[in-house]
Design an enzyme around this catalytic site. Structure first.
Site, PDB file in Angstrom:
ATOM      1  N   GLU A   1       3.910   4.176  -4.138  1.00  0.00           N
ATOM      2  CA  GLU A   1       2.602   4.599  -4.620  1.00  0.00           C
ATOM      3  C   GLU A   1       2.478   3.743  -6.008  1.00  0.00           C
ATOM      4  OE1 GLU A   1       1.580   9.445  -4.587  1.00  0.00           O
ATOM      5  OE2 GLU A   1       3.616   8.906  -5.474  1.00  0.00           O
TER       6      GLU A   1
ATOM      7  N   LYS B   1      -6.129   2.407   9.627  1.00  0.00           N
ATOM      8  CA  LYS B   1      -7.066   3.607   9.567  1.00  0.00           C
ATOM      9  C   LYS B   1      -7.678   3.775  11.082  1.00  0.00           C
ATOM     10  CE  LYS B   1      -6.556   5.757   5.626  1.00  0.00           C
ATOM     11  NZ  LYS B   1      -6.304   7.288   5.331  1.00  0.00           N
TER      12      LYS B   1
ATOM     13  N   GLY C   1      -0.965   6.781  -9.794  1.00  0.00           N
ATOM     14  CA  GLY C   1      -1.225   7.725  -8.976  1.00  0.00           C
ATOM     15  C   GLY C   1       0.001   8.230  -8.060  1.00  0.00           C
TER      16      GLY C   1
END
Length: 322
Positions: free
Chosen positions: A207, A56, A211
């Site tokens: 995934e 991130k 979800g």
């Protein structure tokens, strides 16, 4: 939003130049044991060694670094379950501004503490009853802050694509690239990069079973919303794909595989015992899909992006000792 912003491979290359000397160039690990187990040659891009412990930081820094001096002076806002929160807080500190981060009340304690440790102000909400996007936009508007969302932003997507760029630079062409899917920013940036460098590479998302919003959306041809999932993969506990990321993934992603919480824990344990690395649940889902045999027609040379390793010792021990 009246038009969906586009993201190009040139944007990824520019992000790589912007991140040069700022983000870590993370290692690529291989394992004979894993190769024997899967019957393929597997290359793992270890983003658990990235700054803040996850990929991130790439997208957050790339986005914050392009704000104007006036925007930086006012500060930034973000919403995140943890890794983007830490990444945005660190990017803000690196670039001399302040950050206010909206985090769910049940976000992992280690991620909340790390975000605060980078100097951010934390505001909490209930992820199961409140809409974080609406809350984040309202918070940013109220305080005059620039909002840096965790995935639905062209500069964030371009930044995330640099992980795949580095992987391809080291491995050359791959038959498949396996990437975790939350909001879709990492896989969108990865798919843009793969298409530009090696069009024959299949890009496969992973995934958690609970979800599967992206898998359902791709199957239905439009974004669908599911109840906020309850899964150990907290970084992938999202209810709908991104508005910007979805059309990119709809165009470029080959398939989506699903993994159970048990699959994820098995992969975390394997990574610890055989690769000597710590992966958080969300970071282990691509490895889990390989190990559990959930990827059909497994190709010969496979790249895996292990997206993060932010999990505290107690939680890690609880999961892998099951």
């Amino acid at each position: 939003m009246t038009a969906t912003p586009s993201v190009s491979f040139d944007d990824v290359r520019q992000a790589a130049a912007r991140l040069d000397g700022i983000a870590h160039r993370t290692p690529v690990h291989t394992s004979r044991t894993l190769n024997a187990l899967t019957g393929a040659e597997v290359f793992i891009k270890c983003e658990n060694f990235q700054r803040v412990g996850a990929f991130k930081f790439r997208g957050a820094y790339n986005a914050v670094a392009q704000l104007s001096a006036g925007q930086l002076a006012k500060g930034i806002a973000a919403y995140s379950s943890g890794n983007h929160a830490q990444a945005t807080a660190l990017a803000a500190r690196e670039l001399g501004t302040t950050a206010v981060i909206l985090m769910p009340e049940d976000a992992p304690r280690s991620k909340r503490e790390a975000t605060a440790g980078y100097g951010a102000e934390i505001v909490t909400y209930d992820r199961y009853t409140q809409n974080r996007t609406a809350l984040g936009e309202a918070l940013a508007a109220e305080r005059g802050l620039s909002l840096i969302p965790p995935y639905d932003h062209p500069d964030v997507i371009a930044g995330q694509g640099t992980a795949a760029l580095e992987l391809f630079e080291e491995t050359g062409e791959l038959d498949a690239l396996v990437v975790p899917v939350g909001g879709g920013g990492l896989i969108a940036g990865s798919a843009i990069t793969a298409r530009a460098l090696h069009p024959g590479t299949n890009v496969i998302g992973v995934e958690p079973e609970n979800g599967d919003d992206t898998k359902r959306s791709l199957a239905g041809g439009q974004r669908v919303t599911i109840p906020v999932p309850r899964t150990i993969a907290d970084g992938q506990a999202l209810d709908t794909p991104g508005e910007i990321t979805f059309p990119i993934n709809q165009r470029l992603v080959t398939a989506i595989a699903l993994v159970s919480d048990e699959d994820i824990v098995n992969a975390m344990r394997f990574a610890f015992e055989h690769l000597k690395i710590v992966l958080e649940p969300s970071g282990a889902t691509p490895l889990a899909a390989l190990m559990a045999g959930h990827i059909e027609d497994l190709p010969r040379r496979i790249g895996v992006i292990a997206s993060g390793g932010n999990i505290d010792a107690q939680r890690f021990a609880e999961l892998v000792s099951r």
